[in-house]
Design a protein around this motif. Structure first.
Motif: not given
Length: 514
Positions: A214-223, A342-359
């Protein structure tokens, strides 16, 4: 091809709404406004103050981010507002501003995040506030504009820890106690929604936490989890500071406390049911994420459904404390966007905020050659109507609204005048329709260090000459237009000054007329 065609049709509809609603206006005095309505402009501490390591100020997370080379420029000098505040206030007087929105640098006022107050920081903000009040300009202060003290980020992870609730409340009390006799409008946090998405999901801004993919160039975190955790703590900190203000200071200071959110106006890309629902889901996630707890005491049902246990839950006491913990809402609005499901993102096993919003979010195309945003004032009208219908018409201040252009040395920013005129017309229509809007602040008063674009773009009414050792300010066409509007001079739909003007010649003319 079909999607592009349908979005073009959507653009035509929005353009038609602009023509219908954004009628020409004459002057500030023609507005059917509440007696306490104010027009102003604004900046923020890191983007304007400079003096980043002078007089006891310590690093905020933006300093660390910028000095790591991840930003396009640093705020070490910025506009040097720390030293030039008297000159800047004089420009506000000449522009006839009724109010000025600024933010307080937590790490300038309390360098260790908590503990002793920095006398030099206290002196600077007292001097700025006094200068504003002396000239009849209302100070509107924001406590956090994406600049958490780095020391607190290092010690316990900043907004990922509930410790921030206590430290933020203590910092807020210092501000209420020291400045509240003159500052009557307090905003706790600026754009909490965008801050946590950018800082903890996509990782594009400090504290630059994210996780793949979900993000790039981060050394730590959990999106997947951290944006929701940080937002939850921001809401708790806001309500804690607001409760303290109401219990201890509001009675004698007679001020107001609120919170700020960033909002697009989302337009369905097609009339398909899925896209219409997706547009509402966009509002639930971007606006409702903060507004629903503030008004109703809990997150929107669709957020709880899509994010599940990753979305923290309010206890009964927390819900009661957050609900109603504001006197006004600050809104930052620049543009309308188009939304496709973009409700297809709701089928992802791991999601972030944007995938939860599904647009899928589709930006309107502006003018790439000038950097201009597409001008769709009707979005503000519809946005204010949404707040009226959904949230009981709370008092609203338009805290940020402005036209981006590539930074250059011409002051002939007629596109910015068009933007201003259009959005003020839309604001007027919203007020006539019963919106409880209380103020409008053009962003920004002068060309700043833009947090995403560095020194490449500008939003200012005043040009700042970065090649001049004194960082001289020059009024643009938009500054003259806004000044005339605020002075009550008759202004029809036409731009009164069309000749192309160079900023340096504008300043010379301004000085010779004084």
């Amino acid at each position: 091809m079909v999607k592009k065609y349908l979005c073009f049709v959507g653009s035509f509809v929005v353009l038609w709404l602009n023509l219908v609603f954004c009628a020409d206006i004459l002057s500030r005095h023609e507005f059917p406004l509440p007696p306490d309505f104010v027009f102003g402009s604004g900046t923020s501490a890191y983007q304007s103050e400079g003096a980043a390591f002078e007089d006891g100020r310590t690093a905020a997370i933006w300093d660390t981010f910028a000095h790591s080379g991840k930003a396009q420029a640093t705020g070490d000098i910025a506009c040097d507002g720390y030293h030039k505040y008297k000159e800047d206030v004089q420009l506000m007087v000449e522009t006839n501003l009724e109010a000025y929105r600024f933010s307080i640098s937590w790490s300038r006022l309390i360098p260790n995040g908590r503990g002793p107050v920095n006398p030099k920081g206290l002196e600077y903000y007292n001097n700025l506030i006094n200068e504003l009040v002396k000239h009849g300009i209302q100070p509107h202060a924001t406590l956090m504009h994406i600049d958490v003290p780095q020391v607190l980020e290092d010690e316990y992870g900043g907004w990922l820890s509930r410790k921030m609730v206590g430290d933020f409340t203590t910092y807020a009390e210092v501000c209420f106690r020291e400045f509240g006799d003159r500052v009557l409008h307090w905003t706790t946090v600026n754009e909490g929604n965008i801050f946590v998405i950018g800082g903890y999901d996509t990782g594009g801004i400090p504290p630059q936490r994210c996780s793949a993919p979900f993000g790039i160039n981060c050394s730590k975190g959990n999106s997947s989890t951290e944006p929701y955790i940080a937002a939850h703590h921001i809401l708790l900190a806001h309500s804690s500071a607001a409760r303290l203000y109401k219990q201890k200071y509001q009675g004698r200071q007679q001020g107001f406390v609120g919170m700020n959110v960033y909002v697009y106006w989302p337009v369905p890309c097609t009339n398909a049911t899925e896209d219409v629902i997706a547009a509402q889901r966009t509002n639930d996630f971007l606006i409702g994420w903060f507004m629903d707890p503030l008004v109703f005491g809990d997150y929107p049902d669709i957020m709880k459904k899509n994010a599940g246990t990753r979305l923290p839950a309010f206890t009964k006491i927390e819900s009661e404390q957050v609900k109603g913990s504001f006197d006004f809402i600050g809104v930052n609005h620049y543009s309308t966007v188009y939304i496709k499901d973009r409700s297809s993102t709701l089928k992802m096993d791991t999601r972030d905020f944007n995938a939860d919003m599904a647009i899928e979010l589709i930006y309107q195309q502006g003018d790439a050659s000038t950097g201009e945003l597409a001008v769709t004032p009707s979005g503000l009208l519809r946005l204010l109507e949404y707040f009226k219908q959904r949230y009981g018409n709370p008092p609203i201040y338009i805290h940020e609204n402005g036209q981006r252009m590539w930074r250059n040395a011409t002051c002939n920013d007629s596109a910015r005048v068009k933007y201003l005129r259009g959005f003020l017309g839309s604001l007027l229509d919203a007020i006539r329709n019963g919106s409880n809007a209380r103020g409008y602040f053009y962003w920004s008063f002068m060309d700043l260090l833009e947090l995403l674009d560095g020194l490449e773009s500008s939003y200012g009414l005043y040009y700042v000459d970065l090649n001049d050792k004194d960082l001289k300010r020059y009024p643009k066409l938009s500054a003259h237009w806004y000044s005339n509007f605020l002075k009550g001079k008759t202004i029809d739909g036409a731009i009164e000054v069309e000749q192309k003007i160079n900023c340096s010649s504008t300043l010379s003319q301004s000085h010779s007329s004084q």
